[in-house]
Motif scaffolding. Structure first.
Motif, mmCIF file in Angstrom:
data_model
loop_
_atom_site.group_PDB
_atom_site.id
_atom_site.type_symbol
_atom_site.label_atom_id
_atom_site.label_comp_id
_atom_site.label_asym_id
_atom_site.label_seq_id
_atom_site.Cartn_x
_atom_site.Cartn_y
_atom_site.Cartn_z
ATOM 1 N N PRO A 186 1.661 4.285 -8.451
ATOM 2 C CA PRO A 186 0.358 3.629 -8.579
ATOM 3 C C PRO A 186 0.362 2.329 -9.374
ATOM 4 C CG PRO A 186 0.143 5.990 -8.920
ATOM 5 C CD PRO A 186 1.616 5.701 -8.865
ATOM 6 N N ASP A 187 1.344 2.119 -10.244
ATOM 7 C CA ASP A 187 1.377 0.869 -11.022
ATOM 8 C C ASP A 187 2.512 -0.046 -10.583
ATOM 9 O OD1 ASP A 187 3.519 2.332 -11.949
ATOM 10 O OD2 ASP A 187 3.138 1.933 -14.080
ATOM 11 N N ASP A 205 0.823 -1.205 0.000
ATOM 12 C CA ASP A 205 0.000 0.000 0.000
ATOM 13 C C ASP A 205 0.861 1.260 0.000
ATOM 14 O OD1 ASP A 205 -2.356 -1.434 -0.076
ATOM 15 O OD2 ASP A 205 -2.589 -1.467 2.106
ATOM 16 N N GLN A 250 0.994 -8.342 -17.222
ATOM 17 C CA GLN A 250 -0.354 -7.907 -16.863
ATOM 18 C C GLN A 250 -0.419 -6.385 -16.722
ATOM 19 O OE1 GLN A 250 -1.798 -8.623 -12.825
ATOM 20 N NE2 GLN A 250 -3.679 -9.503 -13.713
ATOM 21 N N ARG A 251 0.595 -5.785 -16.110
ATOM 22 C CA ARG A 251 0.583 -4.332 -15.953
ATOM 23 C C ARG A 251 0.631 -3.625 -17.311
ATOM 24 N NH1 ARG A 251 5.367 -1.476 -12.820
ATOM 25 N NH2 ARG A 251 6.402 -1.892 -14.813
ATOM 26 N N ARG A 278 2.444 1.562 -3.443
ATOM 27 C CA ARG A 278 1.458 1.912 -4.452
ATOM 28 C C ARG A 278 1.054 3.377 -4.346
ATOM 29 N NH1 ARG A 278 -3.969 -1.597 -4.876
ATOM 30 N NH2 ARG A 278 -4.006 -0.966 -2.681
ATOM 31 N N THR A 314 -2.931 -3.754 -18.487
ATOM 32 C CA THR A 314 -3.974 -3.112 -17.694
ATOM 33 C C THR A 314 -3.558 -1.788 -17.074
ATOM 34 O OG1 THR A 314 -3.339 -4.217 -15.622
ATOM 35 C CG2 THR A 314 -4.827 -5.410 -17.110
ATOM 36 N N GLY A 315 -2.249 -1.571 -16.915
ATOM 37 C CA GLY A 315 -1.771 -0.378 -16.227
ATOM 38 C C GLY A 315 -1.939 -0.430 -14.723
ATOM 39 N N GLN A 316 -2.316 -1.587 -14.176
ATOM 40 C CA GLN A 316 -2.621 -1.696 -12.757
ATOM 41 C C GLN A 316 -1.454 -2.283 -11.962
ATOM 42 O OE1 GLN A 316 -6.195 -3.997 -12.483
ATOM 43 N NE2 GLN A 316 -7.489 -2.382 -13.347
ATOM 44 N N ALA A 317 -1.394 -1.880 -10.698
ATOM 45 C CA ALA A 317 -0.391 -2.419 -9.779
ATOM 46 C C ALA A 317 -0.691 -3.888 -9.487
ATOM 47 C CB ALA A 317 -0.379 -1.618 -8.479
ATOM 48 N N GLN A 318 0.330 -4.597 -9.015
ATOM 49 C CA GLN A 318 0.163 -6.009 -8.677
ATOM 50 C C GLN A 318 1.101 -6.378 -7.539
ATOM 51 O OE1 GLN A 318 -1.494 -8.782 -8.092
ATOM 52 N NE2 GLN A 318 -2.004 -8.984 -10.281
#
Length: 402
Positions: free
Chosen positions: A123-124, A116, A191-192, A119, A195-199
């Motif tokens: 953010p990614d 957290d 995956q990022r 991130r 999607t551009g998302q954190a993992q």
């Protein structure tokens, strides 16, 4: 700019902030570095990696294990007990693609570097956490090391002989866990990009061991107790390791079918076949008698010469090699699976290279030796994070960089 990332390597352009320690986590990031990732290892003078142990190995006061998992890496010092060092660590993570750690669950949170927190700064972010039992669950607080991973995961119980104890102590669990972690990290990066998302990748070493027990777990689920197999195989016979005429020279042998069995007999010159062994079913049924007879035949043979003849006859056989055999092997050297290395004060020697080959690039493997503690701070702190020499001197004086 002092970067070690080769432009044509598969992971060129990927940068890793490496907070891992010991073997499993560092082996993961070492594999990624061999594929071209720029890996920045974070330590401190007061808490260096436990594998930086000074003792005589290869004629110098350095730990071989640390070399094995730290070649290619860059090294910086940060005293993560200091809030300003934690802030610098976050800035480093922002400048990277992956953060990797292998502490007990809870340590990164206490440092202020948990998923957290990272991130919030990036953010990614992709964070790899490799631990004994994972970041959640009733056993997540347990400590562990490689033999315990095999014990927890059931792999040790499946190893050894039926009339002996489990063999917990020599599984390559650190490397197996590191390999799985490297694969999972590459998947998270892919995956990022989609999607551009954190993992947050949460990998438990004991679960890696459990993934290897295979059909034994299926049998247990059906209420059956699989035996400890030793060197035997449920379907193949003979299947084992046999002494030869040379001291401590063992022949590993596996016969799949009747044609290979007859080929084995032909090479050994044993033409009067025992009727008990004429079929695969008979060889399995009389496995102990077969091993005794085959052991007597092989005990007077030159193992190396016999292995060549058996291979030529289509029988799966080879001598169980020692480390000198591997170092001298022309095949491994031709494929650069063994890489010659040398450096200041380090005599030329061999290191384990990258086991994968890529047809359109040769930029994989070991490119530089193990870093001295903090040797890459001009590049990381100066060029990458933009700290001036005066700022760095001040941080060192106040033991933020330590």
């Amino acid at each position: 700019m002092t970067t070690t990332t080769p432009a044509r390597a598969p992971l060129a352009g990927v940068r890793i902030a490496d907070f891992t320690i010991h073997a499993a986590g560092p082996f993961c990031t070492h594999l990624l570095s061999q594929l071209g990732a720029e890996c920045i290892k974070v330590e401190s003078r007061t808490r260096p990696d436990a594998f930086r142990k000074p003792h005589a190995v290869y004629g110098r006061m350095q730990a071989a294990t640390f070399d094995q998992v730290s070649a290619n890496k860059l090294s910086v010092r940060l005293n993560l007990k200091h809030p300003e060092a934690v802030a610098l660590a976050k800035r480093l993570v922002v400048a990277t693609d992956v953060a990797a750690e292998s502490f007990r669950p809870g340590v990164m949170q206490r440092l202020g570097l948990d998923f957290d927190a990272l991130r919030a700064a990036k953010p990614d972010v992709v964070l790899l956490s490799l631990s004994s039992c994972g970041q959640s669950g009733p056993d997540s607080h347990f400590a562990g090391y490689a033999p315990l991973f095999g014990a927890w995961g059931g792999l040790g119980w499946m190893s050894g002989y039926n009339d002996g104890p489990p063999v917990e102590m020599r599984h390559v669990m650190d490397h197996s866990a590191g390999l799985h972690a490297a694969l999972a990290t590459i998947a998270a990066l892919h995956q990022r990009r989609r999607t551009g998302q954190a993992q947050h990748v949460d990998l438990a070493a004991r679960e890696v061991a459990s993934a290897m027990v295979g059909d034994a777990l299926v049998l247990a689920g059906a209420g059956l107790v699989p035996p400890r197999p030793g060197n035997a195989d449920a379907l193949l016979a003979p299947h084992g390791v046999y002494a030869t005429a040379q001291p401590d020279r063992w022949l590993t042998l596996a016969v799949r079918d009747d044609a290979q069995w007859r080929a084995l007999l032909g090479v050994l010159g044993q033409l009067d076949e025992d009727a008990r062994f004429s079929s695969a079913a008979g060889r399995r049924q009389h496995r102990e008698a077969l091993d005794l007879q085959l052991g007597a035949w092989l005990s007077v043979q030159d193992g190396d010469a016999l292995a060549v003849r058996l291979q030529q006859a289509g029988v799966s056989a080879h001598v169980s090699w020692n480390m000198q055999d591997i170092a001298d092997d022309p095949h491994l050297n031709a494929r650069r699976a063994l890489t010659p290395v040398e450096g200041p004060g380090i005599a030329p020697r061999l290191a384990v290279g990258a086991p994968a080959r890529f047809g359109r690039t040769s930029d994989v493997g070991i490119r530089r030796l193990t870093p001295a503690l903090g040797q890459d701070e001009d590049y990381v702190f100066g060029e990458l994070l933009g700290l001036s020499r005066r700022e760095r001197d001040d941080l060192e004086q106040r033991e933020v960089i330590l």
